[in-house]
Design a protein around this motif. Sequence first.
Motif, PDB file in Angstrom:
ATOM      1  N   GLY A 191      47.665  30.340  24.454  1.00 20.66           N
ATOM      2  CA  GLY A 191      47.747  31.545  25.247  1.00 20.66           C
ATOM      3  C   GLY A 191      49.291  31.873  25.471  1.00 20.66           C
ATOM      4  O   GLY A 191      49.662  32.911  26.212  1.00 20.66           O
ATOM      5  N   ILE A 192      50.383  31.205  25.012  1.00 21.55           N
ATOM      6  CA  ILE A 192      51.553  31.262  25.220  1.00 21.55           C
ATOM      7  C   ILE A 192      52.309  31.990  24.066  1.00 21.55           C
ATOM      8  O   ILE A 192      52.264  31.553  22.843  1.00 21.55           O
ATOM      9  N   ILE A 193      53.147  33.199  24.256  1.00 18.77           N
ATOM     10  CA  ILE A 193      53.815  33.769  23.015  1.00 18.77           C
ATOM     11  C   ILE A 193      55.215  33.280  23.124  1.00 18.77           C
ATOM     12  O   ILE A 193      56.024  33.482  22.217  1.00 18.77           O
ATOM     13  N   LEU A 194      55.818  32.960  24.085  1.00 12.73           N
ATOM     14  CA  LEU A 194      57.239  32.416  24.295  1.00 12.73           C
ATOM     15  C   LEU A 194      57.329  31.463  25.215  1.00 12.73           C
ATOM     16  O   LEU A 194      57.068  31.438  26.794  1.00 12.73           O
ATOM     17  N   HIS A 195      57.848  30.304  24.992  1.00 11.62           N
ATOM     18  CA  HIS A 195      58.248  29.240  25.616  1.00 11.62           C
ATOM     19  C   HIS A 195      59.858  29.275  25.803  1.00 11.62           C
ATOM     20  O   HIS A 195      60.409  29.503  24.721  1.00 11.62           O
ATOM     21  N   GLY A 196      60.486  29.001  26.913  1.00 10.83           N
ATOM     22  CA  GLY A 196      61.937  28.956  27.059  1.00 10.83           C
ATOM     23  C   GLY A 196      62.428  28.032  28.234  1.00 10.83           C
ATOM     24  O   GLY A 196      61.407  27.495  28.920  1.00 10.83           O
ATOM     25  N   ALA A 197      63.615  27.848  28.138  1.00 16.59           N
ATOM     26  CA  ALA A 197      64.097  26.761  29.144  1.00 16.59           C
ATOM     27  C   ALA A 197      64.991  27.504  30.232  1.00 16.59           C
ATOM     28  O   ALA A 197      65.294  26.920  31.353  1.00 16.59           O
ATOM     29  N   PHE A 198      65.610  28.490  30.094  1.00 16.40           N
ATOM     30  CA  PHE A 198      66.674  29.197  31.004  1.00 16.40           C
ATOM     31  C   PHE A 198      66.615  30.531  30.520  1.00 16.40           C
ATOM     32  O   PHE A 198      66.374  31.101  29.284  1.00 16.40           O
ATOM     33  N   PHE A 199      67.092  31.405  31.571  1.00 18.68           N
ATOM     34  CA  PHE A 199      67.284  32.955  31.258  1.00 18.68           C
ATOM     35  C   PHE A 199      68.328  33.327  31.900  1.00 18.68           C
ATOM     36  O   PHE A 199      68.813  32.776  33.055  1.00 18.68           O
ATOM     37  N   LEU A 200      69.029  34.310  31.420  1.00 16.59           N
ATOM     38  CA  LEU A 200      70.029  35.190  31.964  1.00 16.59           C
ATOM     39  C   LEU A 200      70.202  36.385  31.169  1.00 16.59           C
ATOM     40  O   LEU A 200      70.109  36.460  29.754  1.00 16.59           O
ATOM     41  N   GLY A 201      70.452  37.448  32.159  1.00 19.49           N
ATOM     42  CA  GLY A 201      70.745  38.893  31.392  1.00 19.49           C
ATOM     43  C   GLY A 201      71.070  39.891  32.373  1.00 19.49           C
ATOM     44  O   GLY A 201      71.316  39.614  33.530  1.00 19.49           O
TER      45      GLY A 201
END
Length: 614
Positions: free
Chosen positions: A324-334
């Motif tokens: 059910g997940i299309i994107l796994h990430g660990a941190f974000f910045l933008g």
Amino acid sequence: MPKIFSDADAIAGEIIRDVGKRLVVGLPLGLGKANHIVNALYARAAAERSIDLTFFSALTLEKPKPSNLLEARFITPVIDRLFGGYPDLAYAEPLRRGKLPPNVRVVEFFFLAGRWMHVPVAQQNYISANYTHAASYLLAQGLNVVTQLVAKRVVDGVPRYSLSCNTDTTLDVLHARAEGRASFKLVAQVNSELPFMPGPGDLPADEFSAVLDSPAADFPLFAPPAEPISDAKYAIGLHAASLVRDGGTLQIGIGQVGDALAQSLVVRHTNNAQFKGIMRRLSPSVQPRETAPFDKGLYGVSEMVTEAFIGLIDAGILRRAVDGIILHGAFFLGPRSFYRALREMKEEDRARIRMMPVSFTNELYGNEEQKRAARVDARFVNNTMMATLLGAAVSDGLDDGQVVSGVGGQYNFVAQAFALPGARSILTLESTRQARGKVQSNVRWTYGHETIPRHLRDVFITEYGIADLRGKSDADVIASMLAIADSRFQDELARRARDAGKLAKSYEIPREARDNTPEQVAAALQPAREAGLLPFFPFGSDFTDVEQRLIPALQVLQEARHTPLRLASLLWQGSTRTPGAAARECLARLGLDRPKSFAERVYRALVSAALEAR
């Protein structure tokens, strides 16, 4: 339940009473730092030398600082607009000046690129680490406090807190605490702009010992504006897009190449005939491997989540779901628009993005069978500064020991590429750079430092093409790297290889690789640029329209500043021509429409000419 505070100094006092005067404080990488709490702890230690304070962190974010009048005229309004309410980290400036109190230490394992070079204390306290090793190093230092910026949600009258932008190392050290391998206090600062992200970073209140929750401590998130994508970076992104398999897995590293790659994938999917035409012009003698639109879609697993991934979701490319997940990430910045997009997503859409520990995204260990099943045909795309003809990569530092950024997750993903069937590590670099007024090659014969050794060589991409090195002999690797080097440097590089006995004396660089010039790349991309397929800011920009027109002109001046003849030529052109309406608008933005001094008249002429030259 945690103690709730409305004052940062009060929560700092509580931490010291609870933990003691020896503080080893973990600060999340980048965006997730609880600035008010950090600054209150620093102020306490600066005032009371019996407190022994260590901050362990990475990617200390600082507002841009202009270095000359022109930069100041351009960037100061941008800083006021985008960072006006962002509280500076109090330790950063003393650290930069070598004026930290003797009882305060700042240890980092990743720097904002180039910002801490020639700062002795920062360089000396840098720890070279894979991202996945940072948690264990932090625990070994005696971690007893973690402070983190969080999002808050009240469910049935009970607060919950999301680690949001930084699940990376925090979830890993929390796992160690749950297993009895660590003992520390988790302290939060609530921020109203952070999106509440579902998943393992959605924590009950009782995980925290104290929470700073006050409008007075709220602040706008650090939001670096997107930078314009150059022809070279777009060419790199296009080449990389031709290696991504439908139904596969995608990781993108830090930098503008990620935006260029994402936009290139969007063009491939939504304007397929135009994508194929661009690739023919860019590399007439090479048949791209992957050019079809995305029928199955991609699954994303990336330590860093950027606005580029939102663009891929919106384009219908990132849609292959794993549980059910299309994107796994660990941190974000933008940029601000990125945070806003996450906040305003429908719950069911945001639920398909899952923030995870870095041990999940960057490693195969732990649930390895499931990870292997998910990460099919993976393409791990990361940037490097330099590469050698023999296939080593230089990504984090220089041969004199100065650290530019850090290893971060690059080695993790290179290792995964060799461990997963069908996976490839793709390291991207611009073929040249400006240094001390000269163009220098980023493809070297040798270099006195390396981040990725040559026995892990896989795929390198420059604006001139793709070098597939996996499993090749040294001579074939050298030939492949020569073919993607700038033609101004190919002969000297080939001579070095021949002199070392690593390349046959009779070897000749193929004719089709002899026109590796910026002009060739610009000509190949120009039709797509004019058609709006390769915009400077594909996913939006926090710069105004006038600022967007100014940025390329200021880059022209930046490149020309070490070349007196070029500067003189620009000065003459700008002095002898009358600027048009658009140029006058740009000059007014810099306060140069009515110059009052000789310096302003010079800058006016230079900017006028640069606006025409870009």
